[in-house]
Design a protein around this motif. Structure first.
Motif, PDB file in Angstrom:
ATOM      1  N   HIS A 138       1.787   7.728  -1.348  1.00 25.30           N
ATOM      2  CA  HIS A 138       1.314   6.569  -0.581  1.00 25.30           C
ATOM      3  C   HIS A 138       2.459   5.994   0.239  1.00 25.30           C
ATOM      4  O   HIS A 138       3.252   5.187  -0.263  1.00 25.30           O
ATOM      5  N   HIS A 145       3.556   4.755   4.527  1.00 22.87           N
ATOM      6  CA  HIS A 145       3.099   4.489   5.906  1.00 22.87           C
ATOM      7  C   HIS A 145       4.320   4.476   6.813  1.00 22.87           C
ATOM      8  O   HIS A 145       4.859   3.409   7.128  1.00 22.87           O
ATOM      9  N   PHE A 155       0.482  -1.576  12.793  1.00 18.06           N
ATOM     10  CA  PHE A 155      -0.283  -2.417  11.854  1.00 18.06           C
ATOM     11  C   PHE A 155      -0.029  -3.885  12.143  1.00 18.06           C
ATOM     12  O   PHE A 155       1.124  -4.298  12.342  1.00 18.06           O
ATOM     13  N   LYS A 201      -9.290   8.012   2.943  1.00 18.34           N
ATOM     14  CA  LYS A 201      -8.936   6.657   2.505  1.00 18.34           C
ATOM     15  C   LYS A 201      -9.944   5.652   3.048  1.00 18.34           C
ATOM     16  O   LYS A 201     -10.409   5.776   4.182  1.00 18.34           O
ATOM     17  N   PHE A 206     -10.349   1.451   3.381  1.00 18.84           N
ATOM     18  CA  PHE A 206      -9.793   0.111   3.210  1.00 18.84           C
ATOM     19  C   PHE A 206     -10.956  -0.844   2.994  1.00 18.84           C
ATOM     20  O   PHE A 206     -11.762  -1.060   3.897  1.00 18.84           O
ATOM     21  N   TYR A 235      -8.879  -6.033   5.014  1.00 21.73           N
ATOM     22  CA  TYR A 235      -8.462  -6.072   6.425  1.00 21.73           C
ATOM     23  C   TYR A 235      -9.677  -6.166   7.342  1.00 21.73           C
ATOM     24  O   TYR A 235      -9.904  -5.341   8.225  1.00 21.73           O
ATOM     25  N   HIS A 268      -8.384   1.395  -0.974  1.00 24.85           N
ATOM     26  CA  HIS A 268      -7.612   0.162  -1.119  1.00 24.85           C
ATOM     27  C   HIS A 268      -8.660  -0.849  -1.582  1.00 24.85           C
ATOM     28  O   HIS A 268      -9.533  -1.237  -0.806  1.00 24.85           O
ATOM     29  N   HIS A 328      -2.700   1.693  -5.175  1.00 24.80           N
ATOM     30  CA  HIS A 328      -1.955   0.472  -5.542  1.00 24.80           C
ATOM     31  C   HIS A 328      -2.726  -0.506  -6.452  1.00 24.80           C
ATOM     32  O   HIS A 328      -2.979  -1.651  -6.094  1.00 24.80           O
ATOM     33  N   MET A 356       2.852  -8.225   0.851  1.00 29.98           N
ATOM     34  CA  MET A 356       2.139  -6.962   0.914  1.00 29.98           C
ATOM     35  C   MET A 356       0.821  -7.146   0.172  1.00 29.98           C
ATOM     36  O   MET A 356       0.646  -8.129  -0.560  1.00 29.98           O
ATOM     37  N   SER A 357      -0.088  -6.219   0.368  1.00 28.57           N
ATOM     38  CA  SER A 357      -1.392  -6.343  -0.279  1.00 28.57           C
ATOM     39  C   SER A 357      -1.742  -5.072  -1.044  1.00 28.57           C
ATOM     40  O   SER A 357      -1.555  -3.985  -0.504  1.00 28.57           O
ATOM     41  N   ASP A 385       3.875   2.789  -1.313  1.00 30.82           N
ATOM     42  CA  ASP A 385       3.236   2.113  -0.167  1.00 30.82           C
ATOM     43  C   ASP A 385       4.310   1.739   0.846  1.00 30.82           C
ATOM     44  O   ASP A 385       4.206   0.712   1.513  1.00 30.82           O
ATOM     45  N   CYS A 419       6.159   0.775   3.692  1.00 29.88           N
ATOM     46  CA  CYS A 419       5.606   0.329   4.976  1.00 29.88           C
ATOM     47  C   CYS A 419       6.438  -0.891   5.356  1.00 29.88           C
ATOM     48  O   CYS A 419       6.151  -1.994   4.915  1.00 29.88           O
ATOM     49  N   ASN A 443       1.783  -7.022   6.639  1.00 31.56           N
ATOM     50  CA  ASN A 443       1.777  -6.670   5.218  1.00 31.56           C
ATOM     51  C   ASN A 443       2.543  -5.365   4.978  1.00 31.56           C
ATOM     52  O   ASN A 443       2.216  -4.349   5.591  1.00 31.56           O
ATOM     53  N   GLY A 444       3.497  -5.394   4.077  1.00 31.36           N
ATOM     54  CA  GLY A 444       4.145  -4.144   3.711  1.00 31.36           C
ATOM     55  C   GLY A 444       5.540  -4.362   3.160  1.00 31.36           C
ATOM     56  O   GLY A 444       6.245  -5.292   3.550  1.00 31.36           O
TER      57      GLY A 444
HETATM   58  O1  URP Z   1       0.576  -4.399   2.376  1.00 33.54           O
HETATM   59  C1  URP Z   1       0.381  -3.207   2.479  1.00 33.54           C
HETATM   60  N1  URP Z   1       0.031  -2.558   1.414  1.00 33.54           N
HETATM   61  N2  URP Z   1       0.568  -2.613   3.675  1.00 33.54           N
HETATM   62  C2  URP Z   1       0.242  -1.307   4.031  1.00 33.54           C
HETATM   63  C3  URP Z   1      -1.234  -1.100   4.217  1.00 33.54           C
HETATM   64  C4  URP Z   1      -1.945  -0.993   2.902  1.00 33.54           C
HETATM   65  O2  URP Z   1      -2.737  -1.833   2.558  1.00 33.54           O
HETATM   66  O3  URP Z   1      -1.723  -0.024   2.169  1.00 33.54           O
END
Ligand code: URP
Ligand code: ZN
Ligand code: ZN
Length: 480
Positions: A60, A62, A67, A151, A153, A156, A184, A240, A289-290, A317, A319, A338-339
């Motif tokens: 995982h 990015h 984004f 994937k 989501f 978002y 997610h 996650h 982050m989420s 994750d 990112c 987020n990341g």
């Molecule tokens: O906050 C995050 N996790 N950012 C990357 C996009 C995701 O939700 O995996």
């Protein structure tokens, strides 16, 4: 011919550990055994007193993700190079088409970006919308392009969130194709509502972020995705998993005999939600982050899930956004990109908190950092195993070596490290990727563009039997 002999170490696989030398020739492991003889010109790595493990696989990441109005700062070279420095030799990143963007267009774009990768890589492809072309492109991706996971989501809203109609259509198509749906799990409608309510209370800083995404928001989505997968008879992988609510949903479903897999992030295992109460906006926003970091009680539950086998993989994750990018949310936490990072630190953080504490054996460590991901995403034993014929992706691990994690010494291009100041015991001394030494005692020799795209075949299951089983069990699943 290129050859490397790792001499005198203890090989650790997910099923056992044993003393052996490991010989790598032309990118593959060609022998594992006692007192191996190497051809002339072979490079020798002394692994005395150390473990020899399959290189980490991060399922995982990015890299270079566009984004929330900006682009993640580690590109495929920066991010994979940082991974190699930490013992991670493969990643599975995400192709995320915009709603209405053809999946194949997005896939080609991401493949192009990943050409600079220094490590082997694959892609999950996100399904962000639905029509017949998406259904067709999913087939092309599985049958011709080596994609075996999609994937979804569930959060978002007004961006990449997919609704239940898309979830159902895509899960069913994944089953037809022998691919794994992943989610997610956060209820995006609830997050949207709570973001506004928290703002109305006058909370605009990063401390509002976890308030708008409480654990039950994750639990609801995890339960819903699991239920949809159960009705359709398709396996499901939840990315996650950060809290008791979703970890329990997975454990419950597995106890009922459902194929559900759960992934945990290194960050969620060791960092708690106090980071959002830091009055320094930059530091607090760097942790946005989420799903968010959770109160400490959740961490212990995640560890126990990994121990018990109800959670299976670990990831990062990765990112990353710099402070100037995070500043987009200075007046509203909902606008902070987020990341967080961690690709370089994942193995050391999990070894230190997992193995040194007695929570995990070295073999369990290999399972959750490498082998289980390879199995779940169908690239085992090419990846995730120290065995003859496997890819020569290895990490030589010094269980006595120590390090203090810091932004000053990291290889990622981001200006923050969520593990800053953490002292870890257990570090990589050598990383071998495709049979070549790419990291040795602090010296990183990552090569731009040397990472290969790894095709992942669909799952070899009897789909007709699966569909039949789904029809037979669906009414029970609904009634339960
Ligand atoms: O906050 C995050 N996790 N950012 C990357 C996009 C995701 O939700 O995996
Ligand atoms: Zn996510
Ligand atoms: Zn992610």
């Amino acid at each position: 011919m290129s050859a490397v002999l790792i001499r005198g170490g203890t090989v650790v696989n997910a099923d056992r550990q044993f003393r052996a030398d490991v010989l790598c020739i032309d990118g593959k492991i060609s022998a594992v055994g006692d007192d191996l003889q190497a051809p002339a010109g072979t490079q020798t790595v002394d692994a005395g007193g150390q473990y020899v493990m399959p290189g980490g696989i991060d399922p995982h990441t990015h890299m270079q993700l566009p984004f929330m109005g900006t682009v993640a700062v580690d590109d495929f070279f920066d991010g994979t190079a940082a991974g190699l420095a930490g013992g991670t030799t493969s990643i599975i990143d995400f192709v995320i088409p915009d709603p209405k963007q053809p999946l194949m267009d997005a896939f080609r774009m991401w493949r192009g970006w990943a050409e600079k990768s220094a490590a082997d890589h694959g892609f999950h492809v996100a399904v962000t919308w639905w029509d017949e072309s998406v259904k067709r492109d999913m087939g092309t991706l599985v049958q011709h392009e080596g994609v075996n996971s999609f994937k979804h989501f569930m959060a978002y809203k007004n961006a990449i969130m997919c609704d239940d109609e898309t979830l159902v259509n895509s899960f069913r198509r994944a089953l037809e194709l022998g691919a794994m749906p992943t989610v997610h799990a956060e209820n995006g409608e609830l997050v949207f509502l709570l973001q506004q309510e928290v703002a109305k209370m006058g909370i605009t800083g990063p401390e509002g972020h976890p308030l708008s995404r409480p654990p039950m928001v994750e639990g609801e989505a995890a339960n819903r995705a699991i239920a949809i997968a159960d009705v359709l008879g398709v396996p499901i992988y939840i990315v996650h998993v950060s809290c008791i609510e979703s970890a329990e949903a997975i454990a419950r479903a597995r106890a009922r005999g459902q194929r559900v897999y759960g992934e945990v992030l290194a960050g969620h295992l060791v960092t708690d939600d106090s980071v959002y109460r830091n009055p320094d906006f930059t530091a607090a926003a760097a942790h946005v982050m989420s799903p968010p970091f959770r109160p400490k009680t959740h961490q212990e539950f995640l560890w126990r899930g990994l121990q018990a086998g109800s959670l299976h993989t670990t990831a990062t994750d990765h990112c990353v956004f710099c402070a100037d990018q995070k500043a987009a949310g200075k007046d509203s936490f909902a606008k902070i990109p987020n990341g967080c990072g961690g690709i370089e630190e994942r193995l050391a953080v999990i070894w230190d908190a997992g193995v040194n504490s007695g929570r995990l054996t070295p073999s369990e460590f290999v399972a959750i950092t490498s082998a289980n991901t390879a199995r779940i995403f169908n690239i085992y034993p090419q990846k995730g195993s120290v065995s003859v014929g496997a890819d020569a992706d290895l990490v030589v691990w010094d269980p006595q070596g120590t390090k203090t994690i810091s932004v000053k010494t990291q290889h990622s291009k981001v200006d923050f490290n969520i593990f800053e100041g953490l002292q870890v015991k257990g570090v990589p001394t050598t990383t071998i990727s495709q049979g070549k030494v790419v990291y040795s005692n602090g010296e990183l020799r990552a090569v731009r563009g040397s990472g290969r795209y790894i095709k992942r075949p669909p799952f070899g299951i009897d789909f007709d039997a699966m569909k039949l089983r789904a029809q037979v069990t669906a009414p029970t699943a609904v009634a339960r």
